[in-house]
Enzyme design. Structure first.
Site, PDB file in Angstrom:
ATOM      1  N   ASP A  54      58.138 -50.223 -10.909  1.00 40.79           N
ATOM      2  CA  ASP A  54      57.904 -48.635 -10.643  1.00 40.79           C
ATOM      3  C   ASP A  54      57.147 -48.214 -11.066  1.00 40.79           C
ATOM      4  O   ASP A  54      56.425 -49.137 -11.998  1.00 40.79           O
ATOM      5  CB  ASP A  54      59.336 -47.465 -11.092  1.00 40.79           C
ATOM      6  CG  ASP A  54      58.937 -46.768 -10.401  1.00 40.79           C
ATOM      7  OD1 ASP A  54      60.479 -45.989 -10.455  1.00 40.79           O
ATOM      8  OD2 ASP A  54      58.375 -45.909 -10.198  1.00 40.79           O
TER       9      ASP A  54
HETATM   10  C1  GLC Z   1      57.411 -42.449  -9.518  1.00 45.79           C
HETATM   11  C2  GLC Z   1      59.075 -42.596  -8.787  1.00 45.79           C
HETATM   12  C3  GLC Z   1      59.524 -43.500  -7.443  1.00 45.79           C
HETATM   13  C4  GLC Z   1      58.234 -43.220  -6.799  1.00 45.79           C
HETATM   14  C5  GLC Z   1      56.853 -44.301  -7.366  1.00 45.79           C
HETATM   15  C6  GLC Z   1      55.483 -43.443  -7.138  1.00 45.79           C
HETATM   16  O1  GLC Z   1      57.606 -42.275 -10.538  1.00 45.79           O
HETATM   17  O2  GLC Z   1      60.185 -43.544 -10.074  1.00 45.79           O
HETATM   18  O3  GLC Z   1      60.689 -43.732  -6.841  1.00 45.79           O
HETATM   19  O4  GLC Z   1      57.477 -44.179  -5.783  1.00 45.79           O
HETATM   20  O5  GLC Z   1      57.046 -43.639  -8.899  1.00 45.79           O
HETATM   21  O6  GLC Z   1      55.007 -42.356  -6.620  1.00 45.79           O
END
Ligand code: GLC
Length: 733
Positions: A264
């Site tokens: 993430d």
């Molecule tokens: C965010 C989210 C994730 C998302 C990623 C890119 O913090 O937790 O679900 O796909 O970062 O935006």
């Protein structure tokens, strides 16, 4: 002459052969992917391999330019394709060609209990991602609904692992059929937003394997997901983006996952674990995944220069790097470099139809006294539509799933289109303030004057449609924070009471991704759970309210009467939200209806519940045998009759109980469901199959699944709280 021709022909052939020989295997689209992977790997430098393993921009990572291997472009989200952002910014780049179709939120998809719609959803959103030249779609999200306060429940598929499993598989298959990788998230135990970046979650192995892992396992083993996103939180003191047990042991070894583990954004915290514990692609480091920027160049990412240095010094085995590079190359050969990669489509009429159909089938009719609904067009001359959610955009905000859309049919738009603008009076009723990441910004409008205007509109109307619920503001249905209570926000409860004083004929339409408390529940004749319905929201809602479509949605999570009735809130702070460092899921396997059934607590509305404009009768449940061995399949059959006067669909649900077992088990667990479409008066025979092996529990002593011989009770119903028949079967040793 002849010899000259032969010579030229010979030269031509040898040139052609030479050209073919020059074509390296990895570029030959007709070669098996694994051969292409090895071919590319064998000619890549160590630096090139390492460069595959970390971001080069906010949403992309490098390919191998020297070899013509393309970059990997990821994009949010589960409900539609996020607008383009600048190279290293969270904000939009203001492109003019990236306004997408917003599909309904995944809670709505789950509420359809219709896996065929999941496939349609996946193909449609996959086509939009493909058209926008994305390699990886950062979705679907399937974290289990554990508490009604979790800000991101709207992005997920509810409280039951079996429902989430059945609904996520076709979505993945749909997306990947268009040559775009799904990235199933957030693996694992990211069941709240409070302290999401660090909270150290722990729970029993039974709860882990029986509740929180099954949907991910189905995504990998049945959905064949090409990528998985690690979660922000810790599990047993290791961050999930580099957690040895989750990624190396369970995901890659036990489940055989051959795809890419993507972190993430900001979920990676050290090189050693990132190198050794199963992470393949590091994204968004030094950011909070929503708003902050990293002060470090991408080359300083944990899997960048620090990892390269460790490889060169022999601290990390080259095999660790080769495994990461193989997985990323495999992803590329499955997508951008695949032979027969389909083409995409963007904001097509078919995508609008799909969005509308999913929204129609996901809407749940919770209460409908005096046959309040359907309200046929022409029945009333004056309809008051009251509430901010009737006119406010509900696709903007909410965090990373926020969308810039080509269009959004609001509930007010849909109702005006259905009933005629001369018959609709609109009043805002309440105001929530702008959607700003990370903080609440109250509205500047005067609440009392809004209420007064709404009451006046209600007083002079024959019927009132109150359209409220939650929204995508911080502390509501929004990433990065949890709700602070189960109550409707922005003074809606008071407003509903004020409206009821002047008009009893009020239907409450809730647009949300979470359960809310309903102090007015006994005072209103009708309630609809409407979800975040996307670009076709107004059309779909008006289709159902007017009776053009008969509602068939069922709740994918329970609505407790009060927060304390919910399992996660029954064991103090350590259970939710934790003590800011550690958290323990003390309710164990008793999540959702499992808790309400076992503790004999009556929920406001039960998992699997939803009304129709018609009625159904489930016929006698029978099984093909009464005694089964552990490797057999139970085949059940029953009939369903539409006993009403309108065509409709019923979701038949089969739960199973294991009354005598050496471990405690829930009163019932969903093990099969089938949505049956019936014309008025029609009867259909329904068959379901359940593998005896799927009745097992996770045996912590054996560290494996186990099923004990004995009786099991099959329970057929149309809601977890409405079982119409039981049938005992026996499993023999
Ligand atoms: C965010 C989210 C994730 C998302 C990623 C890119 O913090 O937790 O679900 O796909 O970062 O935006």
């Amino acid at each position: 002459m002849k010899s000259i021709i032969l010579t030229i022909a010979g030269a031509g052939i040898s040139l052609m052969v030479a050209a073919q020989q020059k074509q390296p295997v990895y570029l030959d689209v007709n070669k098996p992917i694994e051969e292409r992977v090895e071919s590319a790997l064998s000619i890549m430098t160590t630096e090139e391999k390492v460069s595959l393993c970390y971001a080069q921009s906010k949403f992309s990572s490098k390919g191998v330019p020297r070899l013509g291997i393309p970059e990997v472009w990821t994009d949010d989200g589960p409900h539609g394709i996020r607008e383009e952002v600048l190279w290293d910014e969270w904000g939009g780049a203001n492109w003019t060609n990236d306004s997408c179709t917003a599909f309904p939120a995944l809670t709505c998809l789950s509420a359809t209990f219709n896996p065929e719609l999941s496939l349609l959803y996946g193909k449609s959103i996959g086509e939009e991602a493909r058209y926008r030249n994305k390699t990886v779609l950062l979705g679907p999200g399937i974290n289990i609904y554990r508490t009604p306060l979790n800000g991101r429940n709207f992005e997920y598929m509810g409280e039951d692992p079996y429902l989430s499993s059945r609904m996520v598989v076709p979505y993945i298959q749909g997306v990947q059929s268009i040559g775009v990788a799904a990235c199933v998230k957030h693996f694992a135990l990211n069941n709240q937003e409070e302290w999401r970046g660090h909270i150290n979650v722990d729970l029993s192995d039974r709860a882990l394997y029986e509740i929180y892992l099954p949907a991910f396992k189905a995504a990998v083993q049945e959905g064949k997901a090409w990528s998985i996103m690690g979660a922000y939180n810790q599990f047993r003191k290791e961050h999930c983006c580099h957690n040895g047990l989750l990624l190396n042991e369970i995901l890659k070894k036990d489940w055989g996952f051959d795809g890419v583990v993507v972190s993430d954004w900001g979920g990676v915290h050290n090189t050693d674990q990132a190198a050794k514990n199963g992470l393949d692609l590091e994204m968004g480091t030094y950011t909070n995944g929503l708003t902050t920027k990293g002060n470090f160049p991408y080359a300083e990412y944990y899997l960048a220069n620090p990892f390269l240095k460790g490889i060169k010094e022999g601290k990390y085995d080259i095999a660790l790097l080769n495994d990461k590079a193989r997985r990323i190359l495999r992803l590329i050969f499955r997508t951008t470099m695949s032979a027969n990669r389909p083409f995409g489509r963007f904001v097509s009429p078919e995508h609008s139809e799909a969005a509308r159909k999913i929204a129609q089938e996901g809407i749940v009719l919770l209460k409908n006294e005096q046959r309040f609904f359907p309200v046929l067009p022409g029945k009333f001359k004056k309809i008051a539509v009251i509430g901010e959610n009737a006119s406010r955009s509900l696709v903007i905000g909410g965090g990373s799933s926020s969308l810039k859309v080509a269009y959004e049919s609001s509930p007010l738009d849909g109702l005006i289109a259905k009933y005629g603008k001369d018959h609709i009076v609109y009043s805002l009723g309440y105001a929530s303030g702008p959607s700003v990441y990370g903080r609440e910004e109250p509205s500047r409008l005067n609440a009392d004057s809004l209420i007064a205007a709404a009451v006046k509109a209600a007083r002079h109307a024959e019927v009132v449609f109150f359209v409220g619920g939650l929204n995508k503001n911080h502390f509501q249905d929004c990433e990065g924070g949890d709700r602070r209570s189960m109550s409707l926000p922005f003074g809606q409860d008071q407003l509903i009471d004020a409206l009821l004083k002047v008009n009893k004929n009020i239907a409450v339409v809730l647009l949300s991704g979470n359960a809310v408390s309903m102090p007015w529940i006994n005072k209103v004749p009708a309630i609809v759970q409407g979800w975040y319905l996307g670009s076709e929201a107004g059309n779909a809602l008006a289709d159902v309210i007017s009776g053009e479509v008969n509602p068939s949605g069922k709740l994918p999570f329970s609505f407790p009467k009060k927060l304390e009735d919910n399992a996660a809130h029954a064991y103090g702070k350590i259970s939710y939200p934790g003590d800011s460092v550690n958290q323990y899921y003390k309710e164990d396997i008793l999540v959702g209806y499992r808790w309400f059934d076992t503790k004999k607590i009556t929920p406001q509305y039960a998992f699997g519940y939803g009304l129709s404009y018609t009625s159904f009768d489930l016929g006698t449940l029978s099984a093909d045998k009464s005694i089964y061995s552990k490797d057999e399949v139970i085949k059940v059959r029953f009939s369903v009759k539409n006993t009403g006067s309108q065509d409709g669909a019923e979701v038949t649900q089969l739960y199973v109980n294991d009354p005598v077992c050496t471990v405690s088990r829930p009163v019932k667990e969903l093990k099969a469901f089938k949505k049956v479409f019936l014309e008025a008066g029609e009867t259909k025979s329904v068959e379901m199959e359940i593998k005896v092996a799927d009745l097992a529990f996770y045996d912590e002593g054996k560290k494996d699944w186990n099923i004990e011989a004995g009786d099991f009770v099959l329970q057929l119903g149309n809601s977890s709280a409405n079982i119409s028949q039981k049938l005992k079967i026996t499993v023999k040793e």
